[in-house]
Design an enzyme around this catalytic site. Sequence first.
Site, PDB file in Angstrom:
ATOM      1  N   MET A 190      31.434  45.851  37.776  1.00  0.00           N
ATOM      2  CA  MET A 190      30.779  47.149  37.598  1.00  0.00           C
ATOM      3  C   MET A 190      30.428  47.803  38.931  1.00  0.00           C
ATOM      4  O   MET A 190      29.480  48.576  39.021  1.00  0.00           O
ATOM      5  CB  MET A 190      29.526  46.979  36.740  1.00  0.00           C
ATOM      6  N   ASP A 229      39.884  42.287  44.066  1.00  0.00           N
ATOM      7  CA  ASP A 229      40.862  41.210  44.265  1.00  0.00           C
ATOM      8  C   ASP A 229      40.193  39.956  44.818  1.00  0.00           C
ATOM      9  O   ASP A 229      40.568  38.832  44.462  1.00  0.00           O
ATOM     10  CB  ASP A 229      41.965  41.674  45.217  1.00  0.00           C
TER      11      ASP A 229
END
Length: 309
Positions: free
Chosen positions: A222, A253
Amino acid sequence: MILTVTFNPAIDKTAEVDVLVPGGLNRLKNVRQDAGGKGINVSKTIKAFGKESCALGFLAGNAGQFIEQTLNRLQIEHDFVQVEGDTRTNLKVLDHDMELTELNEAGPFVRKEDIEKLITKIKEKSDDSTYVVLSGNVGPGVPSTIYKEITEELKGQGIHVLLDADGELFKEGIKARPEAIKPNRFELAQYFGVEEPRTVRETADLGRKLLNEETKLVVISMGKDGAIFLTDEKSLYVPSLKVKIHSSVGAGDAMVAAIAYALEQDMPLEQLARFAVACSAGACMTEGTQPAQKEQIEQLENQVEIENI
């Protein structure tokens, strides 16, 4: 072993401006080039905290050679399928408020026989202890069902799959029930066709709908509002760490890399969550798509707070 699969790698060129002026002259500063693409970024993060992975996918042309040379320099194992054309170059521009503007190329065309070669490579390098990370978009010629098809094939051989995708790739991919998935809050809402949830509890309730007997972990990122970690037994919320941000590119990532490693090491959920948020925050503190170093991640882990939802 962790295998990362990047269907559409890129040279990520990142730069900064004070104010981005659409339709006007923008003078870039702090320009840098990195070997990129979501799976490659995952492999770079895994290497940064002293572990090994193998990066697979498709490369083409001079840009592809640059990526291979970069991975060689970083001592990251790789085994890409070479295709015609040229690997893409993406421009990512950050303004003074850390607002990100991305200009991404499409990438080279990938043929069906190229995809078959890649799947063969994945299978040859995998066993029932292997975690395969399928992440990012795909280039021209690749169907939106590709992550679903690969997940089904790999699961049939007892291989673990972690999926990080959006749009149709995510919608189709989760039909194969990968072991772990990492949507962000917007992607979650998009999948269910609802407005983006405003609270942690609403977000967690939506995410729980994706859990089943095969998809055992759902992680919802988020951004500045933190992350949610869900299993059948536990629901955890981790607020974001307050760090000095240089670039948010690659933060997601880095989180995926941490999740893959933690799953491979069979970490408890609390430890996985702490590690994942620390890796993501560390990536925000570096320029471009550089991962944080192991020592920095360990320091950040001590700052992570975990709440039960």
